[in-house]
Design a protein around this motif. Structure first.
Motif, PDB file in Angstrom:
ATOM      1  N   GLY A   1      -2.817   6.043  -0.182  1.00 25.77           N
ATOM      2  CA  GLY A   1      -4.095   5.417  -0.500  1.00 25.77           C
ATOM      3  C   GLY A   1      -4.079   4.461  -1.671  1.00 25.77           C
ATOM      4  N   ASP A   2      -2.986   4.414  -2.464  1.00 34.73           N
ATOM      5  CA  ASP A   2      -2.963   3.458  -3.572  1.00 34.73           C
ATOM      6  C   ASP A   2      -2.417   2.120  -3.088  1.00 34.73           C
ATOM      7  OD1 ASP A   2      -0.241   3.760  -3.363  1.00 34.73           O
ATOM      8  OD2 ASP A   2       0.082   4.509  -5.380  1.00 34.73           O
ATOM      9  N   ALA A   3      -2.520   1.117  -3.947  1.00 34.29           N
ATOM     10  CA  ALA A   3      -2.039  -0.219  -3.591  1.00 34.29           C
ATOM     11  C   ALA A   3      -1.667  -0.975  -4.860  1.00 34.29           C
ATOM     12  CB  ALA A   3      -3.113  -0.985  -2.831  1.00 34.29           C
ATOM     13  N   LEU A   4      -0.760  -1.906  -4.717  1.00 36.76           N
ATOM     14  CA  LEU A   4      -0.336  -2.780  -5.817  1.00 36.76           C
ATOM     15  C   LEU A   4      -0.236  -4.188  -5.256  1.00 36.76           C
ATOM     16  CD1 LEU A   4       0.855  -3.215  -8.707  1.00 36.76           C
ATOM     17  CD2 LEU A   4       3.099  -2.892  -7.655  1.00 36.76           C
ATOM     18  N   ALA A   5      -0.803  -5.156  -5.968  1.00 42.63           N
ATOM     19  CA  ALA A   5      -0.719  -6.553  -5.548  1.00 42.63           C
ATOM     20  C   ALA A   5      -0.215  -7.390  -6.706  1.00 42.63           C
ATOM     21  CB  ALA A   5      -2.083  -7.056  -5.093  1.00 42.63           C
ATOM     22  N   ILE A   6       0.648  -8.319  -6.403  1.00 43.56           N
ATOM     23  CA  ILE A   6       1.150  -9.278  -7.386  1.00 43.56           C
ATOM     24  C   ILE A   6       0.799 -10.658  -6.850  1.00 43.56           C
ATOM     25  CG2 ILE A   6       3.178 -10.219  -8.539  1.00 43.56           C
ATOM     26  CD1 ILE A   6       4.477  -7.429  -8.114  1.00 43.56           C
ATOM     27  N   ALA A   7       0.058 -11.417  -7.659  1.00 43.64           N
ATOM     28  CA  ALA A   7      -0.415 -12.718  -7.195  1.00 43.64           C
ATOM     29  C   ALA A   7      -0.126 -13.800  -8.219  1.00 43.64           C
ATOM     30  CB  ALA A   7      -1.907 -12.669  -6.924  1.00 43.64           C
ATOM     31  N   VAL A   8       0.150 -14.977  -7.723  1.00 43.99           N
ATOM     32  CA  VAL A   8       0.284 -16.176  -8.538  1.00 43.99           C
ATOM     33  C   VAL A   8      -0.797 -17.112  -8.037  1.00 43.99           C
ATOM     34  CG1 VAL A   8       1.769 -18.126  -9.125  1.00 43.99           C
ATOM     35  CG2 VAL A   8       2.765 -15.855  -8.774  1.00 43.99           C
ATOM     36  N   GLY A   9      -1.605 -17.625  -8.938  1.00 38.46           N
ATOM     37  CA  GLY A   9      -2.685 -18.476  -8.481  1.00 38.46           C
ATOM     38  C   GLY A   9      -3.144 -19.457  -9.525  1.00 38.46           C
TER      39      GLY A   9
ATOM     40  N   LYS B   1       0.849  -1.184   0.000  1.00 38.29           N
ATOM     41  CA  LYS B   1       0.000   0.000   0.000  1.00 38.29           C
ATOM     42  C   LYS B   1       0.887   1.237   0.000  1.00 38.29           C
ATOM     43  CE  LYS B   1      -0.679  -0.228   4.974  1.00 38.29           C
ATOM     44  NZ  LYS B   1      -1.641  -0.340   6.053  1.00 38.29           N
ATOM     45  N   ASN B   2       0.307   2.358  -0.440  1.00 43.69           N
ATOM     46  CA  ASN B   2       1.016   3.643  -0.521  1.00 43.69           C
ATOM     47  C   ASN B   2       2.291   3.525  -1.353  1.00 43.69           C
ATOM     48  OD1 ASN B   2      -0.954   4.694   1.205  1.00 43.69           O
ATOM     49  ND2 ASN B   2       0.227   4.097   3.010  1.00 43.69           N
ATOM     50  N   LEU B   3       2.181   2.870  -2.509  1.00 43.20           N
ATOM     51  CA  LEU B   3       3.348   2.652  -3.364  1.00 43.20           C
ATOM     52  C   LEU B   3       3.806   3.951  -4.036  1.00 43.20           C
ATOM     53  CD1 LEU B   3       5.302   0.580  -4.600  1.00 43.20           C
ATOM     54  CD2 LEU B   3       3.652   0.278  -6.442  1.00 43.20           C
ATOM     55  N   PHE B   4       2.909   4.620  -4.739  1.00 42.50           N
ATOM     56  CA  PHE B   4       3.250   5.865  -5.426  1.00 42.50           C
ATOM     57  C   PHE B   4       2.673   7.090  -4.715  1.00 42.50           C
ATOM     58  CE2 PHE B   4       3.118   2.636  -8.854  1.00 42.50           C
ATOM     59  CZ  PHE B   4       4.465   2.646  -9.181  1.00 42.50           C
ATOM     60  N   ALA B   5       1.502   6.887  -4.125  1.00 41.87           N
ATOM     61  CA  ALA B   5       0.833   7.992  -3.424  1.00 41.87           C
ATOM     62  C   ALA B   5       0.001   7.406  -2.287  1.00 41.87           C
ATOM     63  CB  ALA B   5      -0.054   8.768  -4.392  1.00 41.87           C
TER      64      ALA B   5
END
Length: 195
Positions: free
Chosen positions: A162-170, A156-160
């Motif tokens: 309140g934002d978020a980035l998730a990387i998933a393998v499934g 969370k808070n990667l660039f600003a």
């Protein structure tokens, strides 16, 4: 809503419809969520003449617990599909079922690695029984057993803020076992007796 095929929110949801959820807090860190949903598959494929007029009805109960650093969840659900199984679009001679009942269980976890990174996991196990369609080349099907797993990291808070980035393998919902019997035709050559 509920989602048997989703990576982190494991019910089959492929059509458009209505849903309702309600959460009751059992304590400051534990809650129970109840959910129901209904959707119609045909509305999703407007203009597709082959799309069957399938309905799905589902209900689930989920217990979640927050340990401070981790959020754990366990979900039990049931799904009734009219006209298919696991949102199948087969119709006519390859129609898989008139009605299918699926039960599933899902365990999820999200553990904070630090104040921004977290680790997410999910495991779903599903079993489905089907009602044989009368006008199909599928003589019998099932029971059907399926699983789904996923593993990922999120920040969370990667660039600003309140934002978020998730990387998933499934692995999306995967059928592990589904015995199928098909009706086949045969003929005897009256001259030679060969089949």
């Amino acid at each position: 809503a509920i989602s048997l095929t989703g990576a982190f929110f494991p019910a089959i949801g492929s059509g458009r419809g209505a849903f309702a959820t309600a959460r009751v807090a059992l304590s400051d860190d534990t809650g129970v969520t109840l959910g129901i949903a209904q959707d119609q598959l045909r509305d999703t494929y407007d203009g597709a003449g082959f799309a069957p007029d399938n309905w799905t009805h589902s209900a689930a109960v989920r217990i979640d617990h927050d340990t401070g650093r981790s959020q754990l969840g366990f979900e039990l659900g049931a799904l009734i599909e009219d006209g298919g199984v696991f949102s199948s679009l087969a119709a006519g001679g390859l129609k898989l079922s008139d009605q299918a009942t699926t039960l599933w269980a899902t365990a999820t976890s999200e553990t904070a690695l630090d104040d921004r990174w977290s680790l997410k996991t999910s495991l779903t196990i599903a079993a489905s029984g089907v009602q044989h369609p009368g006008s199909s080349l599928v003589a019998s099907l099932g029971p059907v057993y399926a699983t789904s797993v996923s593993f990922g990291v999120a920040r969370k808070n990667l660039f600003a803020r309140g934002d978020a980035l998730a990387i998933a393998v499934g692995q999306p919902l995967r059928v592990e076992e589904a015995p199928v019997s098909l009706m086949t035709g045969g003929a005897i050559d009256r001259a030679t007796g060969a089949v």
